[in-house]
Write a protein that holds these residues in place. Sequence first.
Motif, PDB file in Angstrom:
ATOM      1  N   GLN A 278     -44.470  31.775  -5.107  1.00 49.48           N
ATOM      2  CA  GLN A 278     -45.126  30.285  -5.701  1.00 49.48           C
ATOM      3  C   GLN A 278     -44.291  29.581  -6.308  1.00 49.48           C
ATOM      4  OE1 GLN A 278     -49.191  31.210  -6.684  1.00 49.48           O
ATOM      5  NE2 GLN A 278     -49.629  32.534  -4.912  1.00 49.48           N
TER       6      GLN A 278
ATOM      7  N   GLY B 153     -41.156  29.224  -6.499  1.00 45.85           N
ATOM      8  CA  GLY B 153     -40.231  28.859  -5.818  1.00 45.85           C
ATOM      9  C   GLY B 153     -38.708  29.798  -5.944  1.00 45.85           C
TER      10      GLY B 153
ATOM     11  N   TYR C 150     -35.902  29.653  -3.429  1.00 48.09           N
ATOM     12  CA  TYR C 150     -35.005  28.595  -3.365  1.00 48.09           C
ATOM     13  C   TYR C 150     -33.610  28.921  -4.311  1.00 48.09           C
ATOM     14  CZ  TYR C 150     -38.347  25.538  -0.807  1.00 48.09           C
ATOM     15  OH  TYR C 150     -39.264  25.287   0.129  1.00 48.09           O
TER      16      TYR C 150
ATOM     17  N   GLY D  54     -32.252  31.342   1.983  1.00 48.70           N
ATOM     18  CA  GLY D  54     -33.356  32.027   1.711  1.00 48.70           C
ATOM     19  C   GLY D  54     -33.474  33.203   1.286  1.00 48.70           C
TER      20      GLY D  54
ATOM     21  N   ALA E 171     -40.965  30.689   1.298  1.00 45.79           N
ATOM     22  CA  ALA E 171     -40.291  29.320   0.566  1.00 45.79           C
ATOM     23  C   ALA E 171     -41.300  28.200   0.736  1.00 45.79           C
ATOM     24  CB  ALA E 171     -38.814  29.199   0.991  1.00 45.79           C
ATOM     25  N   PRO E 172     -42.168  28.007  -0.066  1.00 47.54           N
ATOM     26  CA  PRO E 172     -43.312  26.980   0.145  1.00 47.54           C
ATOM     27  C   PRO E 172     -42.720  25.744   0.073  1.00 47.54           C
ATOM     28  CG  PRO E 172     -43.702  28.244  -1.993  1.00 47.54           C
ATOM     29  CD  PRO E 172     -42.578  29.058  -1.327  1.00 47.54           C
ATOM     30  N   GLN E 173     -43.147  24.843   0.850  1.00 47.76           N
ATOM     31  CA  GLN E 173     -42.568  23.450   0.811  1.00 47.76           C
ATOM     32  C   GLN E 173     -42.902  22.605  -0.452  1.00 47.76           C
ATOM     33  OE1 GLN E 173     -44.229  21.345   4.226  1.00 47.76           O
ATOM     34  NE2 GLN E 173     -42.896  22.160   5.712  1.00 47.76           N
ATOM     35  N   ALA E 174     -43.943  23.147  -1.036  1.00 48.15           N
ATOM     36  CA  ALA E 174     -44.454  22.388  -2.317  1.00 48.15           C
ATOM     37  C   ALA E 174     -44.722  23.737  -3.448  1.00 48.15           C
ATOM     38  CB  ALA E 174     -45.515  21.739  -2.154  1.00 48.15           C
ATOM     39  N   PRO E 175     -43.625  24.312  -3.883  1.00 47.39           N
ATOM     40  CA  PRO E 175     -43.497  25.332  -4.954  1.00 47.39           C
ATOM     41  C   PRO E 175     -44.584  25.060  -6.210  1.00 47.39           C
ATOM     42  CG  PRO E 175     -41.519  25.045  -4.225  1.00 47.39           C
ATOM     43  CD  PRO E 175     -42.001  23.932  -3.845  1.00 47.39           C
TER      44      PRO E 175
ATOM     45  N   GLY F 245     -42.433  21.723  -8.098  1.00 49.24           N
ATOM     46  CA  GLY F 245     -41.501  21.817  -6.955  1.00 49.24           C
ATOM     47  C   GLY F 245     -40.081  21.333  -7.169  1.00 49.24           C
TER      48      GLY F 245
ATOM     49  N   ASP G   7     -36.405  20.985  -8.133  1.00 49.20           N
ATOM     50  CA  ASP G   7     -35.125  21.408  -8.025  1.00 49.20           C
ATOM     51  C   ASP G   7     -34.272  21.426  -9.277  1.00 49.20           C
ATOM     52  OD1 ASP G   7     -32.832  22.956  -7.174  1.00 49.20           O
ATOM     53  OD2 ASP G   7     -32.633  21.915  -5.583  1.00 49.20           O
TER      54      ASP G   7
END
Length: 400
Positions: free
Chosen positions: A55, A57, A60, A65, A71-75, A364, A366
């Motif tokens: 959760q 991320g 990432y 992967g 790999a949630p779109q919105a960690p 989320g 990076d």
Amino acid sequence: MRYQRILVIVIDSIGVGFAPDADRYKSAGADTLGHMAEYFERELGRPLNIPTMAQLGVAYTHPGGLAGVPAPQAPRGAHGRMQVISLGNDSLDGHWEMMCLPTRFHVDYFPEGFPEELLDKLRAFSGRGILCNKPYSGTQVIYDYGEEQLRTGDLIVYTSGDSVLQIAAHEDVIPLDELYRICEYARTLINGPKITMGRVIARPYVGTCKEDFQRTANRHDYGLMPTGPTALTMLQDAGYDVISVGKTWDLFCGQGFDRTYHNESNMDGMDHVDEVMSQDWRGLCFTNLVDFDAVYGHRRNARGDGEALEAFDERLARVMDAMRPNDLLMVTADHGNDPTYTGTDHTRELVPLLAWSPSMAAHGTDLGLRSTCSDLGATVLDNFGVTGNGEGESFLNLVS
């Protein structure tokens, strides 16, 4: 000050892929977390179950992967990787660098064993003989030499691919106080200028014969004294609380810490984290969980390493549930120790960087590949408005 309390947890040796300079450390292709996840899918037929870090991320940290890890779109958290630039590849190097003191000097290694001049001093001080004196696995060395040590009372002296002098002894033959005293003396022999090494480690064990010898939790590390100010001492000088959980105290010789908690295991360490986080303080709690490295990584036990990470992940969720809005959590590592790799030494890898707070707006985010682990320490200092030493670049704005 944006956060009142910062909790940094070092999941010792959980690297996330070989570093650009891995060839220099004979680590090309190593990937502790990636290969562990692949092992679980291939050998156990199930994914590595680390939902809390997922959760945040953690998938990432691998551009392609992480096998079986969502790999949630919105960690929930900010995520990235850090590169260790220190010249060594040991816990001391990684932890010092995190606290804005990368090691830029060369330490000594003894792949052929320690010189007799050093061993003679150990013999004279301890009144005991020396066994082994070569690079060895810590569990194999007591299997091969433990019974002789029981008979003779000699010291089992050995090293590894790291800059470390290790002394193993049965607790019934050499009491802990005596072993610690011998290790403290050994530390004085390798502080330079002729020989400079990263650590001396006391490795006590128990048991009746080689088939049941077990190392105990009474291990003690004697690190090289920090060669300059660290983020720890800077925070302490500025009046903030600085708390150690696990071997972080040993790696800095206690410098910069106000109090410490000794870990018997990863779970004992997380018990201490729970205790510390239930208290009122303002500053940094710097935690190391060493079982990933000492119990599983060096023994090339991929299943045990992964299951220990799953157990940590469950406890991490509890910590996060109890965190206050003005707390910040950061999870990272100090180096790699790929349990699927050749040999038994550390592997030169990038390390994960996960950050989260209940009040963090930039979920989320990076954090990218940080060019040095000192960015973590610079971020801690920036949060508390403490002037650093120029090492590292703060990413505080990205985790606020």
